[in-house]
Motif scaffolding. Structure first.
Motif, PDB file in Angstrom:
ATOM      1  N   TYR A 229      -2.441  -1.979  -5.746  1.00 27.76           N
ATOM      2  CA  TYR A 229      -3.709  -2.019  -5.001  1.00 27.76           C
ATOM      3  C   TYR A 229      -4.659  -3.089  -5.525  1.00 27.76           C
ATOM      4  CZ  TYR A 229      -2.712   2.274  -2.468  1.00 27.76           C
ATOM      5  OH  TYR A 229      -2.168   3.216  -1.639  1.00 27.76           O
TER       6      TYR A 229
ATOM      7  N   GLY B  81       1.347   1.836  -9.456  1.00 24.71           N
ATOM      8  CA  GLY B  81       0.763   2.045  -8.133  1.00 24.71           C
ATOM      9  C   GLY B  81      -0.620   1.447  -8.015  1.00 24.71           C
TER      10      GLY B  81
ATOM     11  N   SER C  62       0.823  -1.210   0.000  1.00 21.92           N
ATOM     12  CA  SER C  62       0.000   0.000   0.000  1.00 21.92           C
ATOM     13  C   SER C  62       0.858   1.262   0.000  1.00 21.92           C
ATOM     14  CB  SER C  62      -0.926   0.019   1.215  1.00 21.92           C
ATOM     15  OG  SER C  62      -1.857  -1.027   1.141  1.00 21.92           O
TER      16      SER C  62
ATOM     17  N   THR D 156       1.102   3.868  -3.099  1.00 23.69           N
ATOM     18  CA  THR D 156       0.819   5.295  -2.917  1.00 23.69           C
ATOM     19  C   THR D 156       1.984   6.142  -3.425  1.00 23.69           C
ATOM     20  OG1 THR D 156      -0.566   4.811  -1.004  1.00 23.69           O
ATOM     21  CG2 THR D 156       0.259   7.066  -1.204  1.00 23.69           C
TER      22      THR D 156
END
Length: 191
Positions: free
Chosen positions: A88, A84, A43, A47
């Motif tokens: 996720y 990114g 995560s 980010t």
């Protein structure tokens, strides 16, 4: 006393120990909370990737065209953002790949330690064989992790955590020992 780049000598000497402390803490978390730690890492990295991508795209539109022409700034921004988002969307697949990354990192660390051992031997370090043994152990641990990375589970993540703790302690000892040997060597007569 300042060195090039504006970083003080004390800060330059402290940074490796801060990195080692971070690796030690990360290893502890992997040992105690393996899957949660892996998810948090993905995560955070996801980010960071998205932020870097957005910054690259904004720079593309804000900077003068002469500065960005042919530099792939916009395209690289999209790639960073997609990377990114991928972290996720499919974290399970990437968690399964993490042992390979850690194993390869241990192999690279072993190569670096090997050079460090030979550097110590070349400058007359009394215990140059200690990082040589550490290099061998790092390489073996890297091979063990890469070879057993199929079917990732909490156990392997804990093993990786334990190896990272070992690596951090080993690197701290080497950094301290090599630093002392380097200072003694540089203070002596030129050979």
């Amino acid at each position: 006393m300042r060195i090039s780049g504006g970083i003080s000598k004390a800060a330059r000497e402290t940074i490796p120990y801060l990195w080692l402390a971070a690796v030690l803490i990360f290893g502890l978390f992997l040992l105690i909370y393996p899957m949660m730690t892996a998810n948090v890492v993905l995560s955070v990295v996801g980010t960071i990737f998205v932020i870097v991508g957005v910054v690259r795209i904004v720079e593309y539109f804000v900077l003068d065209v002469r500065e960005v022409l042919g530099g792939w700034m916009f395209a690289s921004g999209i790639v960073w953002i997609l990377g990114g988002v991928l972290l996720y969307i499919v974290p399970e697949a990437l968690i399964a790949f993490m042992p390979v990354m850690f194993g390869l990192a241990l192999l690279v660390g072993g190569a670096v330690k090997l050079q460090g051992a030979f550097d110590l031997k070349r400058i007359g370090g009394a215990r140059w064989y200690v990082p040589l043994i550490g290099a061998a152990l790092s390489a073996v641990m890297g091979v063990v992790i890469v070879a057993n990375s199929v079917g990732i589970g909490e156990t392997l993540m804990r093993v990786i955590g334990a190896f990272l703790i070992f690596e951090a302690v080993q690197d701290a000892v080497y950094t301290w020992t090599a630093g002392r040997a380097r200072k003694e060597f540089l203070a002596g007569p030129r050979q």
